[in-house]
Design an enzyme around this catalytic site. Structure first.
Site, PDB file in Angstrom:
ATOM      1  N   CYS A 162      38.442 -42.063 -40.576  1.00  0.00           N
ATOM      2  CA  CYS A 162      38.934 -43.360 -40.295  1.00  0.00           C
ATOM      3  C   CYS A 162      40.097 -43.639 -39.452  1.00  0.00           C
ATOM      4  O   CYS A 162      40.992 -44.140 -39.952  1.00  0.00           O
ATOM      5  CB  CYS A 162      39.019 -44.418 -41.525  1.00  0.00           C
ATOM      6  N   PRO A 197      49.965 -11.398 -32.659  1.00  0.00           N
ATOM      7  CA  PRO A 197      48.710 -12.275 -31.928  1.00  0.00           C
ATOM      8  C   PRO A 197      48.066 -12.802 -33.331  1.00  0.00           C
ATOM      9  O   PRO A 197      47.854 -12.212 -34.173  1.00  0.00           O
ATOM     10  CB  PRO A 197      47.933 -11.209 -31.065  1.00  0.00           C
ATOM     11  N   GLY A 198      47.885 -14.116 -32.693  1.00  0.00           N
ATOM     12  CA  GLY A 198      47.029 -14.782 -33.930  1.00  0.00           C
ATOM     13  C   GLY A 198      45.982 -15.507 -33.024  1.00  0.00           C
ATOM     14  O   GLY A 198      44.763 -14.742 -33.376  1.00  0.00           O
ATOM     15  N   ARG A 199      46.007 -16.396 -32.364  1.00  0.00           N
ATOM     16  CA  ARG A 199      44.671 -16.893 -31.508  1.00  0.00           C
ATOM     17  C   ARG A 199      43.826 -15.981 -30.934  1.00  0.00           C
ATOM     18  O   ARG A 199      42.725 -16.023 -31.177  1.00  0.00           O
ATOM     19  CB  ARG A 199      45.410 -17.885 -30.634  1.00  0.00           C
ATOM     20  N   GLY A 256      51.026 -15.105 -28.860  1.00  0.00           N
ATOM     21  CA  GLY A 256      51.052 -16.311 -27.762  1.00  0.00           C
ATOM     22  C   GLY A 256      49.965 -16.131 -26.587  1.00  0.00           C
ATOM     23  O   GLY A 256      49.858 -17.032 -26.075  1.00  0.00           O
ATOM     24  N   TYR A 286      43.639 -21.625 -35.977  1.00  0.00           N
ATOM     25  CA  TYR A 286      44.135 -23.090 -36.284  1.00  0.00           C
ATOM     26  C   TYR A 286      43.087 -23.940 -36.484  1.00  0.00           C
ATOM     27  O   TYR A 286      43.102 -25.117 -36.373  1.00  0.00           O
ATOM     28  CB  TYR A 286      45.300 -23.377 -35.399  1.00  0.00           C
TER      29      TYR A 286
HETATM   30  N1  LLP Z   1      54.456 -15.366 -34.034  1.00  0.00           N
HETATM   31  C1  LLP Z   1      55.168 -16.513 -34.327  1.00  0.00           C
HETATM   32  C2  LLP Z   1      56.496 -16.338 -34.932  1.00  0.00           C
HETATM   33  C3  LLP Z   1      54.570 -17.662 -34.111  1.00  0.00           C
HETATM   34  O1  LLP Z   1      55.082 -19.059 -34.418  1.00  0.00           O
HETATM   35  C4  LLP Z   1      53.197 -17.637 -33.880  1.00  0.00           C
HETATM   36  C5  LLP Z   1      52.469 -19.187 -33.611  1.00  0.00           C
HETATM   37  C6  LLP Z   1      52.457 -16.565 -33.550  1.00  0.00           C
HETATM   38  C7  LLP Z   1      53.024 -15.467 -33.890  1.00  0.00           C
HETATM   39  C8  LLP Z   1      50.915 -16.618 -33.158  1.00  0.00           C
HETATM   40  O2  LLP Z   1      50.884 -17.049 -31.879  1.00  0.00           O
HETATM   41  P1  LLP Z   1      49.255 -16.910 -31.357  1.00  0.00           P
HETATM   42  O3  LLP Z   1      49.037 -15.496 -31.021  1.00  0.00           O
HETATM   43  O4  LLP Z   1      48.526 -17.817 -32.286  1.00  0.00           O
HETATM   44  O5  LLP Z   1      49.500 -17.943 -30.175  1.00  0.00           O
HETATM   45  N2  LLP Z   1      48.430 -24.921 -34.339  1.00  0.00           N
HETATM   46  C9  LLP Z   1      48.465 -24.436 -32.686  1.00  0.00           C
HETATM   47  C10 LLP Z   1      49.159 -23.199 -32.315  1.00  0.00           C
HETATM   48  C11 LLP Z   1      50.635 -23.086 -33.141  1.00  0.00           C
HETATM   49  C12 LLP Z   1      51.276 -21.549 -33.012  1.00  0.00           C
HETATM   50  C13 LLP Z   1      52.521 -21.498 -33.614  1.00  0.00           C
HETATM   51  N3  LLP Z   1      52.973 -20.317 -33.772  1.00  0.00           N
HETATM   52  C14 LLP Z   1      47.165 -24.719 -32.108  1.00  0.00           C
HETATM   53  O6  LLP Z   1      46.141 -24.948 -32.834  1.00  0.00           O
HETATM   54  O7  LLP Z   1      47.100 -24.510 -31.014  1.00  0.00           O
END
Ligand code: LLP
Length: 430
Positions: A354, A286-288, A243, A383
């Protein structure tokens, strides 16, 4: 504009990892995602270091939904990363990348029977989202003669400062079990013969630039850990989710880093588990923040036009990067071949799809543009490709990976043949 150190402007061109973006666009075509593996690893190591310096047992699970490219997963696996996987596809890719099953957590609010069977077969821990799922997994484990290790996803009912579509731990969100019902859920899990509860899990939302909500979530999780420990649950891990956001507005957004997160959250975690007399692993997902700024999306200007405002029509639309259309997300843009020219003309950068909403970057001051110019959309690694589509029957674009001075294609671009590949011809059309 402030740039991370893997990006630089040299001889008027934007460079990433020392590679000229204009030359990459020429060589591989556009649209093109270009990712610095070094930057991803640097971010991953920064989490490990910041958390590990404060607590001895830490696992960093990459949220594979953010960027599911196998080459990137492999690079992370080689550094010891696990993954939060949200589908059977992500699970298969994480295993293929060499991630250890015990470092994976199968998340998801709507898993299929086949998903549950696969998790059991591969010995991967499952984060459960409902009691229905608990009983389905118990049955799947029984059928396989195995014990499934689980956590429940806690819904901590926390308001977070982010886009409402990506706040995942609100009381009204679809995810998880309301925190007040968590003890009852674990009691039910303890009564299942083929289930072993070993963890707790939460995720409060994405693109959060303030550390405070993460501290609140940690407090909720510690309160729950205390209750579960008293109930006899032996917690092997507490997963605080992902997050942490990134500064998409380079010069004005706060830019929290793993160190800030760890400094705030780990003391709460550590004091909490010590007070419970337990020593579970601390997991984060962490993802983003691991991948977003590692990547630029290169897109070519097809044409410009002056109507009620000036448009730059480029070859990447929301089929390639959906975030601006879906969440009104802001991404910095740099004209890669005119990177040191003055920003004198306002353009709205639009894609080829379009739909009126196919706008990548509205109202940006850029150099005077002409057809053929290459625009780099920054912070496109999370993403981005992962959410791309074939809308308007446009093949998905290629992805390039950079490491040191090396350059490699990590995914070829799709072709029209790929658009046809999965199509069947109904007998009555023969
Ligand atoms: N763990 C779980 C259970 C999650 O649902 C998510 C993201 C993460 C980890 C990773 O979160 P991050 O560190 O990336 O914030 N498509 C959207 C973001 C959707 C995130 C959904 N869950 C965007 O492009 O902003």
């Amino acid at each position: 504009m402030r740039l991370a150190h893997h990006l630089a402007i040299k001889n008027g061109h934007l460079h990433i990892n020392g590679q000229d973006c204009v030359a990459l666009a020429e060589k591989y075509g556009t649209p093109l995602y270009v990712t610095s593996e070094d930057r991803v690893i640097e971010q991953f190591e920064s989490y490990k270091k910041a958390l590990g310096a404060r607590y001895p047992k830490v696992q960093v699970l990459f949220a594979a939904k953010a960027n599911g490219n196998l080459a990137l997963l492999r690079a992370l696996a080689q550094k010891g990363a696990g993954a939060d996987v949200f589908s059977s596809g992500e699970l298969h890719l994480a295993l293929e990348a060499g991630m250890a099953p015990e470092r994976l957590l199968f998340n998801g609010s709507s898993k299929t029977p086949a998903d549950l069977r696969l998790a059991v077969e591969k010995g991967v821990k499952v984060s459960l989202d409902s009691l229905d799922e608990l009983h389905q997994l118990d049955a799947a484990a029984q059928a396989a003669g195995k014990i499934a290790q689980v956590s429940f996803r806690v819904n901590p009912a926390l308001e977070v400062p982010t886009h409402p579509k990506i706040a995942t731990g609100l009381a009204t969100s679809k995810f998880g079990i309301p925190h007040k019902e968590i003890p009852a859920a674990y009691r039910e899990a303890l009564a299942c013969r083929h289930i072993l509860p070993v963890g707790i899990h939460c995720h409060i939302g994405s693109q959060i630039l303030d550390i405070e909500p993460f501290a609140r979530a940690a407090e909720v999780m510690i309160r729950i850990a205390k209750e579960l420990t008293l109930m006899g649950v032996k917690l092997e891990f507490i997963d605080l989710g992902g997050g942490l956001g990134i500064p998409y507005h380079h010069d004005t957004d706060p830019s929290p880093i793993a160190e800030d997160y760890a400094a705030k959250v780990v003391p709460i975690f550590k004091a909490g588990v010590e007070a419970c007399g337990i020593s579970p692993e601390l997991w984060v997902e962490p993802g983003r923040s691991l991948v977003a700024d590692s990547t630029v999306l290169l897109t070519r200007v097809n044409s410009t036009k002056s109507a009620h405002k000036r448009f730059a029509n480029v070859d990447a639309g929301f089929n390639i990067l959906v975030r601006p259309a879906m969440y009104d997300s802001y991404h910095e843009v740099i004209v890669a071949n005119k990177a040191d020219e003055p920003l004198i003309t306002e353009y709205t950068v639009t894609g080829p799809i379009c739909e009126t909403g196919d706008i990548l970057a509205p109202d940006r001051k850029l150099p005077q543009l002409a057809a053929g110019d290459i625009i780099a959309v920054l912070d496109a690694g999370a993403y981005g490709y992962a959410m791309s589509s074939q809308y308007n029957s446009r093949p998905r674009c290629p992805e390039v990976l950079l490491r040191g001075t090396q350059v490699a294609l990590m995914r070829r671009g799709e072709t029209v043949d790929d658009l046809k590949a999965a199509i069947e011809r109904p007998a009555w059309q023969m």
